[in-house]
Motif scaffolding. Structure first.
Motif, short mmCIF file in Angstrom:
data_model
loop_
_atom_site.label_atom_id
_atom_site.label_comp_id
_atom_site.label_asym_id
_atom_site.label_seq_id
_atom_site.Cartn_x
_atom_site.Cartn_y
_atom_site.Cartn_z
N PRO A 227 0.64 -1.20 0.24
CA PRO A 227 0.58 0.05 0.14
C PRO A 227 0.68 1.59 0.27
N THR A 228 0.77 2.55 -0.95
CA THR A 228 1.15 3.44 -0.76
C THR A 228 1.44 4.61 0.13
N ILE A 229 0.75 4.74 0.73
CA ILE A 229 -0.04 5.91 1.73
C ILE A 229 1.07 4.94 2.55
N PRO A 230 0.40 3.70 3.80
CA PRO A 230 1.10 2.98 4.26
C PRO A 230 2.89 3.61 4.68
N LEU A 231 3.60 3.29 3.15
CA LEU A 231 4.81 2.92 3.15
C LEU A 231 4.83 3.87 3.10
N TRP A 232 4.99 4.62 2.20
CA TRP A 232 5.26 6.40 2.36
C TRP A 232 5.62 6.81 3.81
N LEU A 233 4.54 6.58 4.34
CA LEU A 233 4.55 6.78 6.27
C LEU A 233 5.60 6.27 6.22
N GLY A 234 6.30 5.23 6.24
CA GLY A 234 7.02 4.65 7.29
C GLY A 234 8.48 4.71 6.85
N LEU A 235 8.57 4.99 5.80
CA LEU A 235 9.90 5.28 4.84
C LEU A 235 10.27 7.14 5.20
N ALA A 236 9.13 7.23 5.34
CA ALA A 236 8.91 8.86 5.83
C ALA A 236 9.40 9.21 6.93
N ALA A 237 9.17 8.21 7.98
CA ALA A 237 9.15 8.72 9.64
C ALA A 237 10.01 7.55 10.24
N ALA A 238 10.75 7.23 9.50
CA ALA A 238 12.90 7.02 9.15
C ALA A 238 13.83 7.81 9.24
N ILE A 239 12.94 8.92 8.42
CA ILE A 239 14.40 9.70 7.92
C ILE A 239 14.61 10.64 9.20
N PRO A 240 16.37 10.45 9.83
CA PRO A 240 16.49 11.59 11.82
C PRO A 240 15.86 12.50 10.53
N LEU A 241 15.57 13.08 11.95
CA LEU A 241 15.31 14.54 12.24
C LEU A 241 16.41 15.34 11.92
N ALA A 242 17.79 14.86 12.13
CA ALA A 242 18.94 15.47 12.51
C ALA A 242 19.77 15.45 10.86
N TRP A 243 18.70 15.63 10.21
CA TRP A 243 19.21 15.24 7.90
C TRP A 243 18.99 16.93 8.04
N SER A 244 20.17 17.24 7.07
CA SER A 244 19.76 17.56 6.42
C SER A 244 19.26 18.01 5.28
N PRO A 245 18.25 19.68 4.90
CA PRO A 245 17.24 19.59 4.56
C PRO A 245 17.57 19.00 2.82
N VAL A 246 18.63 18.91 2.04
CA VAL A 246 19.26 18.37 0.97
C VAL A 246 19.40 17.26 0.81
N THR A 247 19.32 16.43 2.08
CA THR A 247 19.62 15.10 2.28
C THR A 247 18.48 14.66 2.14
#
Length: 389
Positions: A227-247
């Motif tokens: 499912p598209t939306i849950p997959l996007w939600l899970g992958l986006a939630a895994a992005i660390p908050l400390a990453w730069s905007p470019v990353t």
């Protein structure tokens, strides 16, 4: 007799008119790309859409120069200021008109019902506007220090909000221009990743068949079943908050691309299954062509029209995907500026009621970009179709 001109008689063949001979030679000399270009430029809607796409990318390329202000410059004294219109003439005191490029200023009024401050366009206040004016300093493409802007107020302290201001008093017009760069480029990068995955895996699957085909098709089915939306939600939630905007930008691009390659891979596989036994492939194989040459030099070019259509029609899908993720708050986030981030600022009811321009302009930009790519893709597909005369 008749007006066809002298006839050229060959010793071992039929007679050929010089006019027909010249026509045959000139037609044979035209390459396939010239034929595609000729058919494409006869489609006015597709050409117009292509011009709009080119303009959008030029806007994104020169965003710093075209924007009157920096995207994060906040002026709280102009919160939710309404859009101003450009005017070219002002009335003289003694009658008549004089040329004066300007916008009208604001007068603050108090809404006694809602108990809040509102802005009213004041015809008596004139804010002079010019071209190539000095304004906030910036670095063009992050390299060239400049302070010239294509358009802006003569006095940098004067308010000029052509598309209104947001809740922090930031210029929506400037933010929309900066957002064009991110939203349009994320579509290209995402499509490039999907194109490489789809074409390479689809070609290998269709050309070799057997267990290789079975393995790739099972992977495609697993990815397509997610499912598209849950997959996007899970992958986006895994992005660390400390990453730069470019990353974060490149990670979101990769997330958007993960589900975009499966349909192209299946279509390319189907065409390879149909073409791998054709005579021209057999002739190339007997001539000693390697398998890689058979795939990328002989079979894949015959799919040019389909791949062109898929690529151009996939770009708006990527743009809408990024906009949707950012609108839901799981995609790009401030300080990155994109059309989805701008739409996220217009989620609350107060914004829709008091500052509808925050919702209208980013949504209109998305609609224009998507429709332009669709018309452009249809035109390219028709122009590259070898069966369409």
């Amino acid at each position: 007799m008749g007006g066809t001109g002298p006839v050229l008689v060959l010793a071992d063949g039929p007679s050929i008119s010089p006019l027909r001979q010249n026509k045959t030679v000139s037609t044979a000399a035209v390459g396939p790309w010239r034929l595609i270009a000729g058919k494409f430029f006869r489609q006015k809607v597709a050409v117009t859409a292509g011009i709009i796409i080119l303009i959008l990318y030029l806007i994104g390329l020169f965003a710093e120069f075209l924007a009157p202000a920096l995207p994060d410059t906040a002026r709280p004294q102009y919160t939710y200021a309404p859009p101003q219109s450009l005017s070219f003439f002002t009335a003289k005191p003694d009658g008549g008109w004089e040329f004066n490029f300007h916008v009208k200023g604001y007068t603050i009024a108090i809404d006694k019902v809602a108990l809040r401050r509102t802005f009213v366009i004041d015809d008596k206040k004139v804010v002079p506007v010019g071209f190539f004016v000095k304004g906030p300093a910036y670095k063009l493409w992050g390299l060239i220090p400049m302070n010239r802007h294509l358009i802006g107020p003569i006095n940098p302290n004067d308010p000029m909000y052509l598309l209104g201001a947001d809740r922090l008093g930031r210029d929506v017009f400037s933010r929309l221009i900066y957002g064009t760069r991110v939203s349009m480029s994320i579509g290209l990068v995402g499509v490039a990743v999907s194109l490489i995955l789809g074409v390479v895996l689809g070609s290998i699957s269709g050309f070799y068949g057997g267990w290789v085909d079975t393995l790739i098709q099972r992977v495609i089915e697993v990815v397509s079943a997610m499912p598209t939306i849950p997959l996007w939600l899970g992958l986006a939630a895994a992005i660390p908050l400390a990453w730069s905007p470019v990353t974060v930008y490149f990670v979101i691009t990769l997330i958007v691309s993960l589900l975009g390659w499966t349909s192209l891979a299946r279509e390319v596989r189907g065409r390879f299954l149909a073409l791998r036994s054709e005579d021209f492939v057999t002739a190339a194989r007997l001539d000693g062509s390697s398998e890689a040459r058979l795939i990328f030099r002989h079979i894949l070019p015959s799919l040019t029209s389909h791949i062109l259509a898929v690529v151009t029609l996939a770009v708006p899908t990527m743009i809408v995907a990024e906009t949707s993720l950012s609108f839901l708050g799981i995609g790009l986030k401030p300080p990155v500026v994109s059309w989805g981030v701008l739409l996220q600022d217009a989620q609350n009811i107060r914004t829709v009621a008091t500052a509808p321009w925050l919702l209208i302009w980013p949504a209109l930009a998305v609609v224009i970009a998507v429709l332009s790519f669709n018309f452009f893709g249809d035109g390219l597909r028709d122009a590259a179709d070898p069966y369409d005369n």
